[in-house]
Write a protein that holds these residues in place. Structure first.
Motif, mmCIF file in Angstrom:
data_model
loop_
_atom_site.group_PDB
_atom_site.id
_atom_site.type_symbol
_atom_site.label_atom_id
_atom_site.label_comp_id
_atom_site.label_asym_id
_atom_site.label_seq_id
_atom_site.Cartn_x
_atom_site.Cartn_y
_atom_site.Cartn_z
ATOM 1 N N LEU A 135 -27.070 24.653 16.122
ATOM 2 C CA LEU A 135 -27.634 25.395 14.468
ATOM 3 C C LEU A 135 -26.558 27.298 14.675
ATOM 4 C CD1 LEU A 135 -28.438 25.520 11.585
ATOM 5 C CD2 LEU A 135 -30.925 25.986 13.368
ATOM 6 N N VAL A 136 -26.369 27.282 13.867
ATOM 7 C CA VAL A 136 -25.407 28.488 13.891
ATOM 8 C C VAL A 136 -26.515 29.208 12.540
ATOM 9 C CG1 VAL A 136 -23.783 29.963 13.107
ATOM 10 C CG2 VAL A 136 -23.180 28.093 14.049
ATOM 11 N N VAL A 137 -26.969 30.330 12.788
ATOM 12 C CA VAL A 137 -27.653 31.044 12.053
ATOM 13 C C VAL A 137 -27.065 33.046 11.807
ATOM 14 C CG1 VAL A 137 -30.422 32.495 11.339
ATOM 15 C CG2 VAL A 137 -30.300 30.448 13.255
ATOM 16 N N ASP A 138 -27.034 33.503 10.529
ATOM 17 C CA ASP A 138 -26.889 34.822 10.515
ATOM 18 C C ASP A 138 -26.756 34.509 9.324
ATOM 19 O OD1 ASP A 138 -25.107 36.632 10.547
ATOM 20 O OD2 ASP A 138 -24.402 36.356 12.388
ATOM 21 N N ASP A 139 -26.983 36.472 8.580
ATOM 22 C CA ASP A 139 -27.562 36.629 7.568
ATOM 23 C C ASP A 139 -26.565 37.032 6.692
ATOM 24 O OD1 ASP A 139 -27.931 38.366 9.255
ATOM 25 O OD2 ASP A 139 -28.415 39.582 7.114
ATOM 26 N N GLU A 140 -25.213 36.967 7.828
ATOM 27 C CA GLU A 140 -24.179 37.535 6.487
ATOM 28 C C GLU A 140 -22.642 36.690 6.742
ATOM 29 O OE1 GLU A 140 -22.701 40.646 6.161
ATOM 30 O OE2 GLU A 140 -24.589 42.003 6.356
ATOM 31 N N PRO A 141 -22.504 36.274 5.863
ATOM 32 C CA PRO A 141 -21.840 34.840 4.832
ATOM 33 C C PRO A 141 -20.315 34.934 5.773
ATOM 34 C CG PRO A 141 -22.937 36.357 3.070
ATOM 35 C CD PRO A 141 -22.869 36.811 4.286
ATOM 36 N N VAL A 142 -19.924 35.892 6.501
ATOM 37 C CA VAL A 142 -18.296 35.549 6.379
ATOM 38 C C VAL A 142 -18.961 35.631 8.339
ATOM 39 C CG1 VAL A 142 -16.477 37.443 7.239
ATOM 40 C CG2 VAL A 142 -17.038 37.080 4.903
ATOM 41 N N ALA A 143 -19.173 35.803 8.870
ATOM 42 C CA ALA A 143 -19.816 36.100 9.866
ATOM 43 C C ALA A 143 -20.264 34.454 9.664
ATOM 44 C CB ALA A 143 -21.026 37.022 11.059
ATOM 45 N N LEU A 144 -21.060 33.968 9.294
ATOM 46 C CA LEU A 144 -21.530 32.759 8.982
ATOM 47 C C LEU A 144 -20.388 31.297 9.894
ATOM 48 C CD1 LEU A 144 -24.564 30.625 9.969
ATOM 49 C CD2 LEU A 144 -24.377 30.907 7.339
ATOM 50 N N HIS A 198 -21.343 19.162 15.657
ATOM 51 C CA HIS A 198 -22.050 19.307 14.512
ATOM 52 C C HIS A 198 -22.311 19.784 14.603
ATOM 53 C CE1 HIS A 198 -22.846 16.767 10.915
ATOM 54 N NE2 HIS A 198 -24.376 17.591 11.166
ATOM 55 N N VAL A 199 -21.840 20.935 13.238
ATOM 56 C CA VAL A 199 -22.844 22.474 12.762
ATOM 57 C C VAL A 199 -24.005 22.069 11.833
ATOM 58 C CG1 VAL A 199 -21.943 24.543 12.658
ATOM 59 C CG2 VAL A 199 -20.875 23.457 13.808
ATOM 60 N N LEU A 200 -24.813 23.014 12.011
ATOM 61 C CA LEU A 200 -25.492 22.886 10.876
ATOM 62 C C LEU A 200 -25.769 24.949 10.651
ATOM 63 C CD1 LEU A 200 -28.747 20.564 12.029
ATOM 64 C CD2 LEU A 200 -26.984 20.055 10.433
ATOM 65 N N THR A 201 -26.505 25.445 9.333
ATOM 66 C CA THR A 201 -25.905 26.054 9.164
ATOM 67 C C THR A 201 -27.556 26.855 8.589
ATOM 68 O OG1 THR A 201 -24.472 26.638 7.419
ATOM 69 C CG2 THR A 201 -23.707 26.737 8.895
ATOM 70 N N ALA A 202 -27.412 28.085 9.178
ATOM 71 C CA ALA A 202 -28.633 29.211 8.180
ATOM 72 C C ALA A 202 -28.819 30.257 7.908
ATOM 73 C CB ALA A 202 -29.626 28.537 9.377
ATOM 74 N N SER A 203 -29.160 30.890 7.191
ATOM 75 C CA SER A 203 -28.396 32.134 6.479
ATOM 76 C C SER A 203 -30.062 33.096 7.217
ATOM 77 C CB SER A 203 -28.349 32.314 4.574
ATOM 78 O OG SER A 203 -29.396 31.885 3.882
ATOM 79 N N ASP A 204 -30.683 32.271 7.730
ATOM 80 C CA ASP A 204 -31.921 33.382 8.274
ATOM 81 C C ASP A 204 -32.816 33.215 9.119
ATOM 82 O OD1 ASP A 204 -34.131 31.986 6.629
ATOM 83 O OD2 ASP A 204 -33.236 33.815 4.587
ATOM 84 N N GLY A 205 -33.716 33.298 10.022
ATOM 85 C CA GLY A 205 -34.752 32.539 10.173
ATOM 86 C C GLY A 205 -35.195 31.652 9.711
ATOM 87 N N LEU A 206 -36.687 31.975 8.996
ATOM 88 C CA LEU A 206 -37.068 30.787 8.106
ATOM 89 C C LEU A 206 -36.113 29.700 7.759
ATOM 90 C CD1 LEU A 206 -39.111 33.488 6.156
ATOM 91 C CD2 LEU A 206 -39.613 32.008 8.212
ATOM 92 N N GLU A 207 -34.836 29.907 7.229
ATOM 93 C CA GLU A 207 -34.473 29.105 7.219
ATOM 94 C C GLU A 207 -33.997 27.409 8.774
ATOM 95 O OE1 GLU A 207 -29.538 27.318 4.764
ATOM 96 O OE2 GLU A 207 -30.611 29.022 4.884
#
Length: 130
Positions: free
Chosen positions: A14-23, A35-44
């Protein structure tokens, strides 16, 4: 359950980053191997972890994010029975990070090596998936 079938084929990260480019960079770097899952913040991220359970082996999280920071996310995960390994990524020097920090910007090989080390450490300690 679908998540256990996927996680047995390739470890789930799981990759978590609030910056879309970094994510997107983190996701592109890891996807050929995991297998990569993504979240744009800690709550997600917490919602995804709740849904996937112990299928998530590693969480790669930015340190500084609005809402729930990377260290706060790690504190929540530490309360789980089988918490995933955590790798922090940050463009800032932050002495209060409770784990390994990969400084941004980093080379793709450095990210892949760090995630691989965390997975190997889990397997040696017996905390990997069963």
């Amino acid at each position: 359950m679908a998540s256990s079938a996927i996680s047995s084929a390739r470890p789930v990260v799981l990759v978590v980053d609030d910056e879309p480019v970094a994510l997107a960079v983190l996701q592109r770097t890891l996807e050929p191997h995991y297998h990569v899952l993504t979240a744009s913040d800690g709550l997600e991220a917490l919602n995804i972890i709740e849904a996937w359970g112990p299928g998530i082996r590693v969480v790669v999280t930015d340190v500084r994010m609005p809402g729930l920071s990377g260290p706060a996310l790690a504190a929540h995960l530490a309360r789980l029975n089988r918490s995933p390994a955590i790798l922090f990524v940050s463009g800032f020097t932050d002495p209060d990070v409770p784990g390994e920090v990969l400084a941004k910007p980093f080379q793709p090989d450095a990210l892949l090596s760090a995630v691989s080390r965390l997975l190997e450490s889990q397997e040696r300690s017996g905390s990997g998936p069963h």
